[in-house]
Scaffold this motif. Structure first.
Motif, PDB file in Angstrom:
ATOM      1  N   GLU A  40     -34.474  14.282  -2.913  1.00  0.00           N
ATOM      2  CA  GLU A  40     -35.309  13.145  -3.266  1.00  0.00           C
ATOM      3  C   GLU A  40     -36.424  13.523  -4.236  1.00  0.00           C
ATOM      4  OE1 GLU A  40     -37.221   9.317  -0.926  1.00  0.00           O
ATOM      5  OE2 GLU A  40     -36.736  11.141   0.188  1.00  0.00           O
ATOM      6  N   SER A  44     -36.316  11.813  -7.881  1.00  0.00           N
ATOM      7  CA  SER A  44     -37.359  10.844  -8.212  1.00  0.00           C
ATOM      8  C   SER A  44     -38.128  11.274  -9.462  1.00  0.00           C
ATOM      9  CB  SER A  44     -38.331  10.689  -7.040  1.00  0.00           C
ATOM     10  OG  SER A  44     -37.672  10.172  -5.913  1.00  0.00           O
ATOM     11  N   SER A  48     -38.169   9.275 -13.123  1.00  0.00           N
ATOM     12  CA  SER A  48     -39.444   8.889 -13.751  1.00  0.00           C
ATOM     13  C   SER A  48     -39.504   9.393 -15.188  1.00  0.00           C
ATOM     14  CB  SER A  48     -40.624   9.453 -12.964  1.00  0.00           C
ATOM     15  OG  SER A  48     -40.665   8.906 -11.667  1.00  0.00           O
ATOM     16  N   PHE A  56     -33.769   6.082  -9.211  1.00  0.00           N
ATOM     17  CA  PHE A  56     -33.256   7.087  -8.278  1.00  0.00           C
ATOM     18  C   PHE A  56     -33.136   6.510  -6.877  1.00  0.00           C
ATOM     19  CE2 PHE A  56     -33.927  10.179  -4.904  1.00  0.00           C
ATOM     20  CZ  PHE A  56     -32.830  11.006  -5.124  1.00  0.00           C
ATOM     21  N   LYS A  58     -31.934   7.966  -2.928  1.00  0.00           N
ATOM     22  CA  LYS A  58     -31.441   9.041  -2.077  1.00  0.00           C
ATOM     23  C   LYS A  58     -30.142   8.586  -1.433  1.00  0.00           C
ATOM     24  CE  LYS A  58     -32.746  12.163   1.680  1.00  0.00           C
ATOM     25  NZ  LYS A  58     -33.812  12.550   2.645  1.00  0.00           N
TER      26      LYS A  58
END
Length: 244
Positions: A40, A44, A48, A56, A58
């Motif tokens: 994660e 993430s 970004s 994104f 998980k």
């Protein structure tokens, strides 16, 4: 015009390595991309970095519930899905006698069952989109033999690809498999394997391992409309290993 303009893509295992290379290029080529991974933090951060056209999520690719959530979130954020890249997978290098049943079932779930779940879940979304392209990442070990478990699952991905391609042709959905050789990903070039990889590279006809972007070029072609008459086929990117 960008080669994936207006397309919505899902790429699994996209926090690093080949999956990340695919995701970056897809965004550059105009796609809206849902990146999934178990990592994660990395996922993430990477999404970004890619900007507003990347999301994104998980995901445990062995979970049907997670797959349903990913497709639903993709549709909610970007619209029906046009492209699926089943990239997530693990390696295992043990003999049959050393491999436990638990280890064997784990690699089958991650490398094989996840591909089935991904295709099954995304096809209805692609039907809404009026068609699509599924790219299943196998391996040269889906063409020639290798370690038990890993080889088995990669051959299975190749077979599933052909079965799905025939079935999905009626929906305007193409399904192809990609078979990379040795690729310079974090998993391959880590310190404990680096020397062995460098030695093996000497025996590759092109005398080097591939960069992830060289696989991405092929995945991009298959994801795009440029490959509109290609389905049910395996595409090898291995520097000539399987030609020997």
């Amino acid at each position: 015009m960008a080669r994936l303009e207006g397309k919505v893509a899902i790429i699994t295992g996209a926090a690093q390595g080949m999956g990340a290379a695919h995701a970056r290029r897809f965004v550059e080529e105009g796609a809206k991309v849902v990146l999934t991974d178990l990592n994660e933090e990395k996922g993430s951060q990477f999404a970004s970095e890619l900007g507003e056209n990347a999301l994104f999520l998980k995901q445990n690719v062995t979970s049907a519930e997670d797959w349903a959530n990913v497709v639903a979130k993709a549709e909610e954020k970007f619209g029906p899905v046009n492209i699926l890249v089943n990239n997530a997978g693990i390696t295992m290098a043990k003999s049959i006698l050393e491999t436990t049943e638990e280890e064997y079932r784990r690699i089958v779930d991650i490398n094989q069952v996840s591909v089935f779940l991904g295709m099954k879940t995304v096809i209805p979304s692609m039907q809404k989109a009026g068609g699509g392209s599924i790219v299943n990442i196998s391996s040269i070990n889906g063409i020639v033999g290798g370690a038990v478990g890993y080889t088995d699952t990669k051959f299975a991905v190749r077979g599933m690809t052909k079965a799905a391609a025939v079935e999905c042709s009626h929906y305007g959905i193409r399904v192809n498999s990609v078979h990379p050789g040795v690729i310079a990903t974090p998993m391959v070039v880590q310190e404990d394997t680096k020397a062995a990889v460098e030695e093996f590279a000497k025996h590759i006809p092109l005398k080097r391992v591939a960069q992830p972007e060289e696989v991405t070029n092929l995945v991009l072609y298959l994801a795009s409309d440029e490959s509109s008459y290609s389905t049910g086929a395996e595409f090898i990117v291995d520097g000539g290993i399987t030609a020997m």
